[in-house]
Design a protein around this motif. Sequence first.
Motif, mmCIF file in Angstrom:
data_model
loop_
_atom_site.group_PDB
_atom_site.id
_atom_site.type_symbol
_atom_site.label_atom_id
_atom_site.label_comp_id
_atom_site.label_asym_id
_atom_site.label_seq_id
_atom_site.Cartn_x
_atom_site.Cartn_y
_atom_site.Cartn_z
ATOM 1 N N GLU A 131 0.845 -1.188 0.000
ATOM 2 C CA GLU A 131 0.000 0.000 0.000
ATOM 3 C C GLU A 131 0.888 1.248 0.000
ATOM 4 O OE1 GLU A 131 -3.117 -0.227 -0.384
ATOM 5 O OE2 GLU A 131 -3.669 -2.226 0.296
ATOM 6 N N THR A 132 0.278 2.385 -0.330
ATOM 7 C CA THR A 132 1.020 3.647 -0.331
ATOM 8 C C THR A 132 0.363 4.623 0.644
ATOM 9 O OG1 THR A 132 -0.287 4.579 -2.157
ATOM 10 C CG2 THR A 132 1.691 3.335 -2.739
ATOM 11 N N GLY A 133 1.134 5.618 1.046
ATOM 12 C CA GLY A 133 0.604 6.641 1.936
ATOM 13 C C GLY A 133 1.651 7.133 2.909
ATOM 14 N N VAL A 134 1.190 7.884 3.899
ATOM 15 C CA VAL A 134 2.067 8.483 4.910
ATOM 16 C C VAL A 134 1.735 7.900 6.274
ATOM 17 C CG1 VAL A 134 2.736 10.612 6.087
ATOM 18 C CG2 VAL A 134 2.322 10.628 3.614
ATOM 19 N N VAL A 135 2.756 7.490 6.983
ATOM 20 C CA VAL A 135 2.583 6.936 8.328
ATOM 21 C C VAL A 135 3.374 7.780 9.314
ATOM 22 C CG1 VAL A 135 2.996 4.942 9.827
ATOM 23 C CG2 VAL A 135 2.217 4.592 7.471
ATOM 24 N N GLU A 136 2.710 8.193 10.373
ATOM 25 C CA GLU A 136 3.347 8.962 11.444
ATOM 26 C C GLU A 136 3.642 8.011 12.596
ATOM 27 O OE1 GLU A 136 1.956 13.160 12.230
ATOM 28 O OE2 GLU A 136 1.310 12.168 14.084
ATOM 29 N N VAL A 137 4.857 8.098 13.125
ATOM 30 C CA VAL A 137 5.301 7.187 14.183
ATOM 31 C C VAL A 137 5.623 7.995 15.433
ATOM 32 C CG1 VAL A 137 6.983 5.433 14.846
ATOM 33 C CG2 VAL A 137 6.213 5.582 12.462
ATOM 34 N N ARG A 138 5.061 7.566 16.552
ATOM 35 C CA ARG A 138 5.308 8.227 17.831
ATOM 36 C C ARG A 138 5.924 7.209 18.786
ATOM 37 N NH1 ARG A 138 -0.705 11.050 18.504
ATOM 38 N NH2 ARG A 138 -0.525 12.512 16.742
ATOM 39 N N LEU A 139 7.064 7.541 19.333
ATOM 40 C CA LEU A 139 7.696 6.692 20.336
ATOM 41 C C LEU A 139 8.347 7.560 21.397
ATOM 42 C CD1 LEU A 139 10.977 5.212 18.839
ATOM 43 C CD2 LEU A 139 9.472 6.612 17.472
ATOM 44 N N ASP A 140 8.951 6.939 22.384
ATOM 45 C CA ASP A 140 9.429 7.675 23.545
ATOM 46 C C ASP A 140 10.409 8.782 23.172
ATOM 47 O OD1 ASP A 140 7.892 5.930 24.979
ATOM 48 O OD2 ASP A 140 9.564 4.758 25.773
ATOM 49 N N GLU A 141 11.255 8.532 22.165
ATOM 50 C CA GLU A 141 12.302 9.507 21.823
ATOM 51 C C GLU A 141 11.803 10.649 20.949
ATOM 52 O OE1 GLU A 141 14.151 5.804 23.071
ATOM 53 O OE2 GLU A 141 12.733 6.206 21.439
ATOM 54 N N GLY A 142 10.604 10.545 20.411
ATOM 55 C CA GLY A 142 10.102 11.610 19.555
ATOM 56 C C GLY A 142 9.196 11.067 18.462
ATOM 57 N N GLU A 143 9.045 11.847 17.395
ATOM 58 C CA GLU A 143 8.161 11.487 16.298
ATOM 59 C C GLU A 143 8.901 11.590 14.970
ATOM 60 O OE1 GLU A 143 4.068 13.212 16.501
ATOM 61 O OE2 GLU A 143 4.898 14.324 18.201
ATOM 62 N N PHE A 144 8.462 10.782 14.018
ATOM 63 C CA PHE A 144 8.923 10.911 12.648
ATOM 64 C C PHE A 144 7.808 10.413 11.737
ATOM 65 C CE2 PHE A 144 10.314 6.674 13.955
ATOM 66 C CZ PHE A 144 9.986 5.875 12.879
ATOM 67 N N HIS A 145 7.956 10.623 10.450
ATOM 68 C CA HIS A 145 6.960 10.125 9.502
ATOM 69 C C HIS A 145 7.673 9.498 8.320
ATOM 70 C CE1 HIS A 145 7.785 14.316 8.224
ATOM 71 N NE2 HIS A 145 7.651 13.827 6.994
ATOM 72 N N VAL A 146 6.999 8.576 7.673
ATOM 73 C CA VAL A 146 7.554 7.920 6.493
ATOM 74 C C VAL A 146 6.549 8.031 5.353
ATOM 75 C CG1 VAL A 146 8.993 6.321 7.810
ATOM 76 C CG2 VAL A 146 6.688 5.643 7.166
ATOM 77 N N ARG A 147 7.068 8.127 4.146
ATOM 78 C CA ARG A 147 6.250 8.185 2.938
ATOM 79 C C ARG A 147 6.458 6.878 2.183
ATOM 80 N NH1 ARG A 147 9.215 12.592 3.433
ATOM 81 N NH2 ARG A 147 10.601 12.014 1.717
ATOM 82 N N VAL A 148 5.406 6.102 2.081
ATOM 83 C CA VAL A 148 5.488 4.771 1.484
ATOM 84 C C VAL A 148 4.951 4.823 0.059
ATOM 85 C CG1 VAL A 148 4.872 2.348 1.763
ATOM 86 C CG2 VAL A 148 5.059 3.823 3.782
ATOM 87 N N GLY A 149 5.729 4.299 -0.877
ATOM 88 C CA GLY A 149 5.325 4.315 -2.276
ATOM 89 C C GLY A 149 6.127 5.329 -3.058
ATOM 90 N N GLY A 150 6.209 5.164 -4.359
ATOM 91 C CA GLY A 150 7.027 6.051 -5.171
ATOM 92 C C GLY A 150 8.483 5.920 -4.773
ATOM 93 N N GLU A 151 9.137 7.060 -4.610
ATOM 94 C CA GLU A 151 10.529 7.041 -4.165
ATOM 95 C C GLU A 151 10.645 6.736 -2.673
ATOM 96 O OE1 GLU A 151 12.467 10.653 -5.200
ATOM 97 O OE2 GLU A 151 12.386 10.291 -7.361
ATOM 98 N N GLY A 152 9.539 6.888 -1.935
ATOM 99 C CA GLY A 152 9.598 6.676 -0.502
ATOM 100 C C GLY A 152 10.440 7.743 0.178
ATOM 101 N N GLY A 153 10.537 7.648 1.480
ATOM 102 C CA GLY A 153 11.345 8.611 2.221
ATOM 103 C C GLY A 153 10.808 8.781 3.628
ATOM 104 N N TYR A 154 11.449 9.651 4.385
ATOM 105 C CA TYR A 154 11.029 9.878 5.758
ATOM 106 C C TYR A 154 11.384 11.293 6.173
ATOM 107 C CZ TYR A 154 15.956 8.667 6.730
ATOM 108 O OH TYR A 154 17.329 8.597 6.733
ATOM 109 N N GLY A 155 10.812 11.726 7.273
ATOM 110 C CA GLY A 155 11.080 13.061 7.776
ATOM 111 C C GLY A 155 11.052 13.080 9.284
ATOM 112 N N GLU A 156 11.764 14.013 9.857
ATOM 113 C CA GLU A 156 11.782 14.176 11.312
ATOM 114 C C GLU A 156 10.526 14.903 11.746
ATOM 115 O OE1 GLU A 156 15.022 15.646 14.682
ATOM 116 O OE2 GLU A 156 15.047 16.514 12.683
ATOM 117 N N GLY A 157 9.965 14.518 12.877
ATOM 118 C CA GLY A 157 8.790 15.187 13.402
ATOM 119 C C GLY A 157 7.499 14.685 12.775
ATOM 120 N N PRO A 158 6.366 15.227 13.209
ATOM 121 C CA PRO A 158 5.072 14.779 12.693
ATOM 122 C C PRO A 158 4.869 15.211 11.244
ATOM 123 C CG PRO A 158 4.784 16.669 14.136
ATOM 124 C CD PRO A 158 6.230 16.278 14.245
#
Length: 213
Positions: A131-158
């Motif tokens: 599947e494709t889309g954006v997933v936001e991850v929250r854990l004890d050390e902070g937050e980040f997000h990933v972009r699934v599909g296409g070139e993909g990628g990730y970013g710091e923070g929400p």
Amino acid sequence: MPRRSYDQYCAAARALDAVGDRWTLLIVRELLAGPRRYTDLHADLPGVSTDMLATRLKDMERDGLATRRRLPAPASAYVYELTARGRRLLPVLQALGEWGAAELGERRPTDAVRAHWLALPVLRELAGLGETGVVEVRLDEGEFHVRVGGEGGYGEGPWTGGDPDARLTFDAETGDEIARAEVGLTEAVAQGRIEVTGDGPLAKALRQRGPGA
């Protein structure tokens, strides 16, 4: 200073000419999360000296891996960002992370931790859901997000582009086990160790593997 070379007619040797120096691939890891100021890079690369970081960034500009640009007012700060060639190193870092997972062991007291460092294994496993889309991850050390599909990628923070397709919440212990490849992301969802919220295809695909699925 001219670039050092292994002087070997081999694609792997040529790649190492560009990214084989100490710190280069870790700078790429940081810049895969988006444009960063020099001070932010230095803060998220514990152990690198200011001289070494400046040298490596100049090397990366010279080799076409990164560029430096000035943000418009009122920020007017300079940021570094990857070129298209630099962004193509994402699967290289994912493969290195997968190969090195067994070397992590338990956290040492001197180990630095940043939330977005977990993006590499999380993105790799989410991509396997089909599947494709954006997933936001929250854990004890902070937050980040990933972009699934296409070139993909990730970013710091929400994620700031609206509601993500899914949000994942879990603790540091689960994050460490995912980093060490001791538990898979979907396995942790099935065990009830990861809370999944959202209505996107990725959230639904993850919940299908959750408790009672």
